[in-house]
Motif scaffolding. Structure first.
Motif, short mmCIF file in Angstrom:
data_model
loop_
_atom_site.label_atom_id
_atom_site.label_comp_id
_atom_site.label_asym_id
_atom_site.label_seq_id
_atom_site.Cartn_x
_atom_site.Cartn_y
_atom_site.Cartn_z
N ARG A 1 -5.89 0.86 -0.17
CA ARG A 1 -6.48 1.99 -0.63
C ARG A 1 -6.41 2.76 0.09
NH1 ARG A 1 -3.63 5.70 -2.80
NH2 ARG A 1 -3.02 6.36 -5.22
N MET B 1 2.38 1.34 -3.15
CA MET B 1 1.36 2.25 -4.34
C MET B 1 1.09 3.65 -4.70
SD MET B 1 -1.45 -0.51 -5.36
CE MET B 1 -1.76 -0.73 -3.48
N HIS B 2 1.02 3.79 -2.75
CA HIS B 2 0.92 5.29 -2.76
C HIS B 2 2.31 6.56 -3.26
CE1 HIS B 2 -2.67 6.02 -0.17
NE2 HIS B 2 -2.57 4.63 -0.03
N SER C 1 1.62 6.23 -7.79
CA SER C 1 0.10 6.58 -8.38
C SER C 1 0.27 7.45 -8.89
CB SER C 1 -0.71 6.88 -6.65
OG SER C 1 -1.03 5.48 -6.54
N HIS C 2 1.32 9.00 -7.94
CA HIS C 2 1.10 9.98 -9.36
C HIS C 2 2.50 10.24 -10.13
CE1 HIS C 2 0.78 14.07 -9.83
NE2 HIS C 2 2.26 14.98 -9.86
N THR D 1 0.57 -1.48 0.03
CA THR D 1 -0.16 0.21 -0.13
C THR D 1 0.90 1.42 -0.02
OG1 THR D 1 -1.70 -1.06 1.11
CG2 THR D 1 -1.96 0.80 0.97
N LEU E 1 3.85 3.18 -15.10
CA LEU E 1 2.41 3.12 -14.53
C LEU E 1 2.02 1.51 -14.84
CD1 LEU E 1 -0.63 3.66 -14.34
CD2 LEU E 1 -0.84 4.31 -16.11
N MET F 1 4.05 -0.60 -12.57
CA MET F 1 2.85 -1.08 -11.24
C MET F 1 1.84 -1.61 -11.26
SD MET F 1 1.69 2.35 -9.81
CE MET F 1 0.32 2.26 -8.00
N ARG F 2 1.22 -1.95 -11.93
CA ARG F 2 0.19 -2.28 -12.87
C ARG F 2 0.02 -4.47 -13.15
NH1 ARG F 2 -3.56 0.70 -16.95
NH2 ARG F 2 -4.48 2.42 -15.86
#
Length: 214
Positions: free
Chosen positions: A173, A112-113, A116-117, A109, A126, A129-130
């Motif tokens: 999330r 991901m934080h 994310s941006h 988590t 991206l 990450m996916r």
């Protein structure tokens, strides 16, 4: 004279180094730790070099840029926290997820934080990450639901079944954004018993009896 395209294609080939797989794993782990600690914007090649006692020139020679290094770290340390869970019931599987998430201390988590941006600005990041964080988790939840259907625990056409992954990943999330805390075992267990299992038509454990005087 080589074309610009051919020069670009040959660039990765020129970045050969003597980094062993074991050393690469150390570097990848350090990259992800730094991301969790201070976020993507604060991550620097200099910081990775200092944390790992690796020459900065080695990092640039091997990976070229910070985004490329982060993408490599994500792929190189890919792990599926939930793929081995199979307790024999969907309720048991989801409760085991709560235990695993708590044991991992919110690491995924936090990651991901941190990403994310930046991932929205970088298609390669991206995609990494996916493929390394999100898709394996979705596949694991879908497998749990599929087993539950085959066991007859839930109907194949249960409309809530397709949203189990979204519920579980979404609350992990969302809680840090809503409450400033990562999802722990107690919170996730209550969420499972109050929101996920009822939506699936599955029984929930009775509430624990209150102690006298409380």
């Amino acid at each position: 004279m080589p074309s610009p395209g051919s020069a670009q294609e040959s660039a990765p080939t020129s970045r050969r180094s003597k980094i062993t797989p074991e050393r690469a794993q150390e570097l990848y782990t350090a990259v992800l730790d730094l991301l969790r600690e201070s976020g993507y914007d604060s991550l620097t090649m200099e910081g990775v070099a200092s944390r790992t006692r690796c020459g900065k020139s080695t990092l640039y020679r091997q990976w070229g840029t910070k985004p490329e290094l982060v993408v490599a770290a994500l792929h190189g340390t890919r792990r599926t926290l939930f793929s081995d869970i199979d307790t024999g019931s969907l309720s048991g599987d989801l409760h085991e997820v709560a235990r695993v998430v708590d044991a991992a201390s919110g690491q995924d988590t936090a990651l991901m934080h941190a990403l994310s941006h930046a991932a929205l600005q970088n298609p390669d990041l991206l995609c990494a990450m996916r493929s390394t964080l999100i898709e394996p988790a979705i596949a694991a939840f879908d497998a749990m639901v599929g087993r539950a259907v085959r066991r007859g625990e839930i109907d194949a056409d249960n409309p809530a079944a397709e949203y189990v992954a979204a519920q579980m990943l979404g609350i992990m999330r969302a809680r840090p954004l809503l409450e400033g805390r990562y999802t722990d075992h107690t919170f996730l267990t209550r969420f499972i018993e109050c929101a996920v299992l009822p939506a699936l038509g599955l029984p929930t454990p009775p509430p624990a009896p209150r102690r006298s005087g409380t």
